[in-house]
Scaffold this active site. Sequence first.
Site, short mmCIF file in Angstrom:
data_model
loop_
_atom_site.label_atom_id
_atom_site.label_comp_id
_atom_site.label_asym_id
_atom_site.label_seq_id
_atom_site.Cartn_x
_atom_site.Cartn_y
_atom_site.Cartn_z
NE ARG A 45 71.73 -58.35 58.85
CZ ARG A 45 72.13 -57.19 60.33
NH1 ARG A 45 72.18 -57.93 61.50
NH2 ARG A 45 72.14 -56.29 60.60
N GLY A 46 75.31 -56.53 57.21
CA GLY A 46 75.53 -56.15 58.25
C GLY A 46 77.38 -55.87 58.03
CB ALA A 47 78.43 -52.76 56.63
NE ARG A 88 74.73 -57.33 51.03
CZ ARG A 88 74.23 -57.70 51.55
NH1 ARG A 88 74.42 -58.52 53.01
NH2 ARG A 88 73.23 -57.07 51.90
CG ASP A 234 74.66 -50.26 54.94
OD1 ASP A 234 73.92 -50.47 55.34
OD2 ASP A 234 75.46 -51.62 54.58
CE LYS A 245 68.97 -53.65 54.93
NZ LYS A 245 69.76 -54.28 53.67
#
Lengths: 342, 342
Positions: A45-47, A88, A234, A245
């Site tokens: 995860r994490g842009a 996502r 993001d 977030k």
Amino acid sequence: MYYTIKWEDDVVSMLDQRLLPVEEIYRHYTHYTDVAHAITSMVIRGAPAIGIATAMGVALAAANIQAKSLDQMKQELHEACDLFYGTRPTAVNLSWAIKRMKSIISAADNVDSLKEQLAAEARKIHEEDVQVNKKIGENGHQFLKDGDVVMTHCNAGALATGGYGTALGVIRKAVEEGKNLKVYACETRPYLQGARLTAWELMQDNIEVVLITDNMAGHFMKSGEIQRVIVGADRIAANGDTANKIGTYTHSLLAKHHGIPFYVAAPVSTLDVETKKGDDIVIEERSVDEVAYIQGVQIAPEGVIVRNPAFDVTPAENITAIITEKGVVEEPSKKGITHLCS
Amino acid sequence: MYYTIKWEDDVVSMLDQRLLPVEEIYRHYTHYTDVAHAITSMVIRGAPAIGIATAMGVALAAANIQAKSLDQMKQELHEACDLFYGTRPTAVNLSWAIKRMKSIISAADNVDSLKEQLAAEARKIHEEDVQVNKKIGENGHQFLKDGDVVMTHCNAGALATGGYGTALGVIRKAVEEGKNLKVYACETRPYLQGARLTAWELMQDNIEVVLITDNMAGHFMKSGEIQRVIVGADRIAANGDTANKIGTYTHSLLAKHHGIPFYVAAPVSTLDVETKKGDDIVIEERSVDEVAYIQGVQIAPEGVIVRNPAFDVTPAENITAIITEKGVVEEPSKKGITHLCS
């Protein structure tokens, strides 16, 4: 030393972030649909990391697909891109990575060289990301002073990127420059990226970290224990409004009220100039179970109704500066950020 | 129907709130030190409920102690009071209950009648608390309008009191009056009283409840989904500054910024006129494990440093009104609250 993601011999490997900090397990994928599933199920995860995983996934698709013609290959690769596109919805780096892979696909005139080109592009996106993070660190560390307690939310670190990190990259660079910093990591419910990932990652690097629950931020700002806030992003709209977030908006308001500078550190690939303002950003709502269960343990009554937006939008006027690899925009609400994309 | 706490035939029984919402188990104590331990270990929690448990604990001490003389009895009862005094430092109802029990002890002239008087006083404190809550509900429900979404934090409900609740009592009364309300319950990390207790308690009463994580409050206030905030209190200083569960201060700032009324509902026994202002309130720091583990599941790296203040202080100027059984103080920052104690 751990790594977040790696491409080697048509295998995409990644650290399973769902198991941290208790277990350090790597997953190895040889089919692109498994990479897509890894993104959806938050193995990674994490842009920026999602962008890299997507690029590697598309490259892996080219290795997987047995096409009879270049046209068929291109069509199936476009279908693979569509699959990744839906994994996502909020991370703009995902569509940015797909765009880069698609331009390679469009220009290709040979099936074999296309496979090689896509693999090379995925590796390049990864390497560039690490360099971009280091540049963000160089541009941003001026804002962190020796002795500061710096609060961060979620994980905008090496684990959220190809390596080094955005918000945590700025902290890393400041520490490398000899500054004595302490990090207050908000645990970041519901998915606990702060407790599970940021605390783990900083402890790996011997950077002093204190874990707090998200709802303690206001208390510690009021007591004077926090001097700066730095977070990742993001998606950043053209006017500087920033999706990050869930909880980030609250932290930004608290920081503003207490006169604490609030920084966003993100690569230019996070800027989405086609989205004019924060209100236009689609917010992903995730499952009930992420809130009602923690690591499989039930913490709420059976059948309870839950809301679970994964992100919120921080208006540009709450942001002291946006730090990118191409430069810093102070007071983004006045200056906008579109000039960074030119 | 569940109950929070009960005194019957020298047995103190309470619902073990640590196991909710998964299990509904009652504990039965026949020795006062076990009641003190139940308070420390949070079998029961919530300022008014702690006051009741303390009173019942002191009454139980009188039943337990085999004293040779009235003087010895009184001395040992004072020691029992001291034990309870140390169980939870922030809840003022605890010292208020001890004060009431001590005045019975001081006035006593006979061992047997002292035992009976203490048991009667403990039962009276319990019954009075339920009546007080109902009166708080009557005084407060005017502030909740038909169709409102009301956010609350922690559990200021039947489970935190002798029954009915303070903040949730106001909501209950509004619902009894026919108003259609929806409650957004913040889960309330680290101890999850909102997820485990408030959601459970409201579902038992068929009051519509939506569970959110604490860091979503700002997002839903910005989106216009929340019309009111109502919380309980652990201690209210003479100037109206209010200590309540960690996160309350942040919610109060968010509410103020978004123009959302913010109410505190609490019995007069929560007012501590000897504490002039919020800064003078001692904040209990609880264990690392409450943050680093959830129901025994590790969510943070081994050895991580944690801060865990159980409460924060909301300044009176962030409070729209303080609702008590003796009346409502609107704009407490201008009017103070000491007149309610006269």
